[in-house]
Design a protein around this motif. Sequence first.
Motif, PDB file in Angstrom:
ATOM      1  N   THR A 175      56.533  -1.401  -8.087  1.00  0.00           N
ATOM      2  CA  THR A 175      55.592  -1.500  -9.205  1.00  0.00           C
ATOM      3  C   THR A 175      54.198  -1.043  -8.795  1.00  0.00           C
ATOM      4  OG1 THR A 175      55.129  -3.813  -8.650  1.00  0.00           O
ATOM      5  CG2 THR A 175      56.864  -3.389 -10.283  1.00  0.00           C
ATOM      6  N   HIS A 176      53.882  -1.182  -7.507  1.00  0.00           N
ATOM      7  CA  HIS A 176      52.590  -0.766  -6.961  1.00  0.00           C
ATOM      8  C   HIS A 176      52.836  -0.095  -5.611  1.00  0.00           C
ATOM      9  CE1 HIS A 176      51.688  -4.070  -9.730  1.00  0.00           C
ATOM     10  NE2 HIS A 176      50.515  -3.493  -9.928  1.00  0.00           N
ATOM     11  N   LEU A 224      50.368   9.399  -2.435  1.00  0.00           N
ATOM     12  CA  LEU A 224      50.893   8.738  -3.637  1.00  0.00           C
ATOM     13  C   LEU A 224      50.022   7.529  -3.940  1.00  0.00           C
ATOM     14  CD1 LEU A 224      53.227   8.420  -5.757  1.00  0.00           C
ATOM     15  CD2 LEU A 224      54.329   6.897  -4.100  1.00  0.00           C
ATOM     16  N   ASP A 225      49.676   7.383  -5.213  1.00  0.00           N
ATOM     17  CA  ASP A 225      48.915   6.223  -5.655  1.00  0.00           C
ATOM     18  C   ASP A 225      49.478   5.778  -6.997  1.00  0.00           C
ATOM     19  OD1 ASP A 225      47.100   4.342  -6.544  1.00  0.00           O
ATOM     20  OD2 ASP A 225      45.334   5.440  -5.888  1.00  0.00           O
ATOM     21  N   LYS A 226      50.315   4.749  -6.976  1.00  0.00           N
ATOM     22  CA  LYS A 226      50.894   4.188  -8.194  1.00  0.00           C
ATOM     23  C   LYS A 226      50.301   2.798  -8.396  1.00  0.00           C
ATOM     24  CE  LYS A 226      55.263   2.855 -10.411  1.00  0.00           C
ATOM     25  NZ  LYS A 226      56.739   2.749 -10.258  1.00  0.00           N
ATOM     26  N   ALA A 227      49.297   2.728  -9.274  1.00  0.00           N
ATOM     27  CA  ALA A 227      48.597   1.461  -9.511  1.00  0.00           C
ATOM     28  C   ALA A 227      48.138   0.850  -8.194  1.00  0.00           C
ATOM     29  CB  ALA A 227      49.475   0.491 -10.294  1.00  0.00           C
ATOM     30  N   GLY A 228      47.723   1.716  -7.263  1.00  0.00           N
ATOM     31  CA  GLY A 228      47.399   1.267  -5.916  1.00  0.00           C
ATOM     32  C   GLY A 228      46.161   0.409  -5.816  1.00  0.00           C
ATOM     33  N   ILE A 253      52.025   8.324   8.912  1.00  0.00           N
ATOM     34  CA  ILE A 253      51.803   7.871   7.549  1.00  0.00           C
ATOM     35  C   ILE A 253      51.772   6.351   7.514  1.00  0.00           C
ATOM     36  CG2 ILE A 253      52.872   9.905   6.495  1.00  0.00           C
ATOM     37  CD1 ILE A 253      55.236   7.858   5.779  1.00  0.00           C
ATOM     38  N   VAL A 254      50.973   5.829   6.585  1.00  0.00           N
ATOM     39  CA  VAL A 254      50.903   4.397   6.325  1.00  0.00           C
ATOM     40  C   VAL A 254      51.145   4.212   4.836  1.00  0.00           C
ATOM     41  CG1 VAL A 254      49.286   2.470   6.109  1.00  0.00           C
ATOM     42  CG2 VAL A 254      49.418   3.743   8.248  1.00  0.00           C
ATOM     43  N   PHE A 255      51.902   3.201   4.472  1.00  0.00           N
ATOM     44  CA  PHE A 255      52.117   2.958   3.055  1.00  0.00           C
ATOM     45  C   PHE A 255      52.228   1.467   2.784  1.00  0.00           C
ATOM     46  CE2 PHE A 255      56.257   3.556   5.004  1.00  0.00           C
ATOM     47  CZ  PHE A 255      57.043   2.530   4.467  1.00  0.00           C
ATOM     48  N   ALA A 256      51.896   1.089   1.557  1.00  0.00           N
ATOM     49  CA  ALA A 256      52.020  -0.290   1.108  1.00  0.00           C
ATOM     50  C   ALA A 256      52.684  -0.276  -0.256  1.00  0.00           C
ATOM     51  CB  ALA A 256      50.649  -0.962   1.028  1.00  0.00           C
ATOM     52  N   VAL A 257      53.731  -1.080  -0.422  1.00  0.00           N
ATOM     53  CA  VAL A 257      54.483  -1.133  -1.672  1.00  0.00           C
ATOM     54  C   VAL A 257      54.775  -2.590  -2.009  1.00  0.00           C
ATOM     55  CG1 VAL A 257      55.529   1.153  -1.469  1.00  0.00           C
ATOM     56  CG2 VAL A 257      56.658  -0.804  -0.412  1.00  0.00           C
ATOM     57  N   SER A 258      54.890  -2.879  -3.287  1.00  0.00           N
ATOM     58  CA  SER A 258      55.254  -4.234  -3.705  1.00  0.00           C
ATOM     59  C   SER A 258      56.038  -4.164  -5.007  1.00  0.00           C
ATOM     60  CB  SER A 258      54.005  -5.101  -3.895  1.00  0.00           C
ATOM     61  OG  SER A 258      53.276  -4.691  -5.037  1.00  0.00           O
TER      62      SER A 258
END
Length: 386
Positions: A27-28, A41-45, A243-248
């Motif tokens: 979702t984010h 990528l930026d999805k509601a980040g 690369i670094v990423f954060a997802v929830s």
Amino acid sequence: MTRHLCTLFVAFLALALPARAFETKATHAWVYDMTTNTVLLDKAGEDSVPPASMSKLMTIEMLFEAVQDGRVQMDTTFGVSAHAVSFTAAGGSTMYLQQGDRPTVQELIHGMIINSGNDACVVVAEGLEGSEPEFARKMTERGLALGLEQSTFANASGWPDPGQRMSMKDLGLLAVHIINTYPDLYTVFGQTEFNYKNRAPANANNRNPLLKLGIGADGLKTGHTEEAGFGLVGSVKQGERRIVFAVSGMASDKERAEEAERIASWAFRQFALKTVAKQGERLAEARVFMGEAATVGLVPAQDVRLLIPAASKAGLAAEVVYTGPIKAPVAKGATLAELVITMPDMPEHRIPLVAEADVPMGGFVTRLQTAIGHLQATYLGTAPAS
């Protein structure tokens, strides 16, 4: 002074269609290439959402800072309060501390990172600031100082609380900061096993699903609550790139694992690292006013390396922008212009360009000729010599 544009054309091998946007079940999400400082990528980040255990990264950062500045050492011990122990009975992640234990800072670092111990986080909070509420207040202050604009903290562990909020962008930026600032301590994030006093069952070790895939993953933190869903802050290094990423917001730990691997695969396979201009390569010239030379070369001070969508064929659009003519004298290495690069579905890049060489002030004859040319242009409508 006039703003000047010089259009350049830069082409690469490869290409037929722009890289397709990545569709994630998160979702984010926020995905970042550390090598080129590019958001992929930026999805509601930037939305402020419950971070669950991923907010432990802030507690870990504060302990890392205390180690780095000498307030504590790796063999410093902290006491374990009843409040800290209560988290084991509550059913959250734990390193199985008991009252009377005196864990060292080194053990607590392992307990927070590998076991995701809520008890370890509370021990650190109370050991550094006397109480968890005061530590949480300091966490919010520290986050703002690090540029985390959507982060507030109510506790050290990520336990559900309306005041515990972070954005995926903030989590990603915090991960970047930890990797860059504490390279020696960061290596713990890649470890999979820690069993304090042999109390933990086998399944209490590192939950990061990427670590066992052999894809270059070396961190950072999973998280899960009913409100937040399943999340992950990940870091993967392959070759020159990290690369670094954060997802929830994933629905299960299985979906989290699959989505994290998909993101890493996409980030490395759909983008290629290219050198688009070399250090010292003349890309354009700027006119010089009253100089010994009429122009000066414009060059990048270092290699310009960008991520190019691997499936894009149209190449890059590039312009050199400067305000001129440049008044002499000009010093070699002085920033005079910008190289502005655009490409489909990617952020604009603005790279400083510097003077290729010194241009001293011209002599009397040069200045006289320039003055005459200026007068001709002003009063007779004749273009001055360049």
